[in-house]
Every structure is written in structure tokens, then in C-alpha cells.
Scaffold this active site. Sequence first.
Site, PDB file in Angstrom:
ATOM      1  N   GLY A  91       0.815  -1.208   0.000  1.00 54.60           N
ATOM      2  CA  GLY A  91       0.000   0.000   0.000  1.00 54.60           C
ATOM      3  C   GLY A  91       0.846   1.254   0.000  1.00 54.60           C
ATOM      4  CG  HIS A  92       3.341   2.248   3.328  1.00 53.69           C
ATOM      5  ND1 HIS A  92       3.399   1.147   4.146  1.00 53.69           N
ATOM      6  CD2 HIS A  92       2.727   3.224   4.057  1.00 53.69           C
ATOM      7  CE1 HIS A  92       2.862   1.439   5.323  1.00 53.69           C
ATOM      8  NE2 HIS A  92       2.450   2.693   5.294  1.00 53.69           N
TER       9      HIS A  92
END
Length: 378
Positions: free
Chosen positions: A66-67
Site C-alpha cells: 500500500g505504501h
Amino acid sequence: MAAAPKLIRKIDNTPLREAVRKVTGTKFPSFNIYSKVATLRKARRDAMLAGESVGFVPTMGALHRGHLALIRHAAQENRHVYVSIYVNPTQFGVNEDLRSYPQTLEADLEKLRRLNINYSKEDLRGRITAVFTPTTNVMYPGFQPSSEIDGHGSFVNITPLSLILEGASRPVFFRGVATVCMKLFNIVQPDAVYFGQKDIQQTLVIERMVKDFHLNTRVRVVPTVRENDGLAMSSRNVYLGERRRKVATVLVQALRAVRTAFINGQTERNHLMAAAQKVISDELEKQQALPPRARALFEVDYISLADPFNLRELEKVDSRRGAVLSGAIRMLPIEEPQAGENTGTGDGQTPVRLIDNLRLEAVTTILLSSLRRKMITP
């Protein structure tokens, strides 16, 4: 022949140099690592004078896909990508264990190194050029504010938005988030900042803060990155282990059931929420029927059906505006862990709070998407 990537040119903190050496020696592509405000600001000023944009991704480390998706979006839109890695104590309440949050600086730097290698092979506009890893003394130079609700300190409060949903369960959370983001935005002065939709209330708090305080940056919200079974990526997932991991998808399944009901024409709150409640009740009954050595119990914090702009609860969804459907559950510590069982970080005894959300899109959006699919379907 293309020139070999430069090594890290600058690390302004001795302990960071040691962390870098532990990862891959001297094989980092050219991003600088800063822990001091003055040196980072000099780099930012150089980029500004060169007319080069900066996209900023604030994180607390324990980087996951996600990052990395946020960083990729920033690299697609900016010449420079700055990433911060800082576990902010002021967004943890007095009864929340700050020490349990995963801190994996060496692994995070390695992931960023690999990203830059990949970006050098792709036609992306930018690269990671700065990683900011400040200490708490740097971020809070006067004194560290209290984590008590009525504690002293220099705070940014965005109310009433920060007092509902997540804010009701974690009263100081958004105060801490808004405060540290205001500090980071002032330090970095980014052209754009990147947040994930999974933390949708957080994005609305940040958008409100940027607007109300006339901050010269754009807030970019990137779609939630999920596992194959729908579980939203989170740094806390490492605590789940195999048993709780299988049950953790109950939240997204409940939210998807509501979305299906909405698409099928339901707009009344009681009908929509009943779809979520059935999924949750069925799974909870299933787990409670299992012996302690096999089950994974959970508690529901909230399921919300709210306006997409102010998060006020809705009794009926306006099909022209749509809604935000969000929820939070708490996976309880596992009972009777078995020999050889994958219990996750913390041996399965750390409660894991998971959040997620889906948008119930306005009817016009749904119709347009349907028309596009028909146009491209042979």
C-alpha cells in the site's frame, strides 16, 4: 553505456549510517537520508530553485505494498519523491501500546532502494531522492505533547470531523495525525501529498486542514491496495497470524454485502446495514462454535454509513451523492495456540484493530462505468 547509479550522497545522522550499512553496504541508488530539518530544507530549496516538483509520502514505516503504491503515484507525478519514516507518539492514546507498533527501518530502506532500481528501468517521471527519519526531539523540539485527551502541547484539532468514528474510538488519534502532518508539511513544503483511501477519515481530516490553513499543497488520495482475498494492506497485518488472518476478511465481506444491496436498489439505512450485520453475525457464530484451539474471535467497533464529504451518518443514501461505508473490528488474542502454529508477530497475543471502507458511488458514476464497459465489450 548508462552510468551506474550514484551511491547515497548524504546521511546526516551517524546511527542512520549504521542502519544503512546493515542493509546492503553501499548499494543504495541516489537518495539522501535526513534526520535534521535544516538539511532536508536545503535539499527542498534546491529542488524549488531548479523548478522541480516534490511529492511527499508520510509513513510510520513497516512499509507494505500500500505504501509502495503511494510512492509510485508520487513518482509518476513529480520529479522528486520524499518519504518520511516516523512513528508519531502523539497519535497513540495513553492506553495504546506505542511500543508494539512494528519498526523496521532497515527493511524499509531496502524496499525503497529496490523501488529506485525498478524506477530507473521504467518511464517514470521521478525517483525517491530523500528519506526523512526524524527523532521525536526533532519533531517536537519544545517538549513532547501529552497523549491524554486534555493534555498540554501544541496541537492541530480538526473538529467535529476528528471526533466521530475513528475519533470516537481513539480520541487523540486525529489530533496527533493532524499535528504531525502539519509539521511535516511545513518542513517538506511538498507540491503534493499522497494518502491511501483505506484511511478515508484521515484523508478527509487532512484535506480539511490543508484547505482551512491555506497550505500550499495538493492532497492526492490513492485507491486501497488489497490482498487477493480482499483484506486491506496494513502494517498491523503482521500481527494476525494464520488463524486470525483467515477471519479478518469478515470486515470487507460485510462492506461488500452492503455495496451489493445498494447496487441492487436499496438505499434505506436499515436495509443496507442489515446486509453487513448478517455477514458479521454468521462469521461470529461460526467462530464461537469452534473449540478455543481453532477459533479466532473478534469484536465490531463500528459500521458506518455516512455522507462522503462530512461523514455524518445517513438514514438514506442520496443516489446523486453516494456514501462512504466504513468499519472497524478488533481481532482478539488467540486462545490455546498450537505447537507449530503461525501466530504472527507477538505470538498472537496482540489485539489487532483493522479498518476498511468502500464508497457507494453516485448513480451517475455507476451508469457511466456501465456504459463504458458496454462500449468496450465486443
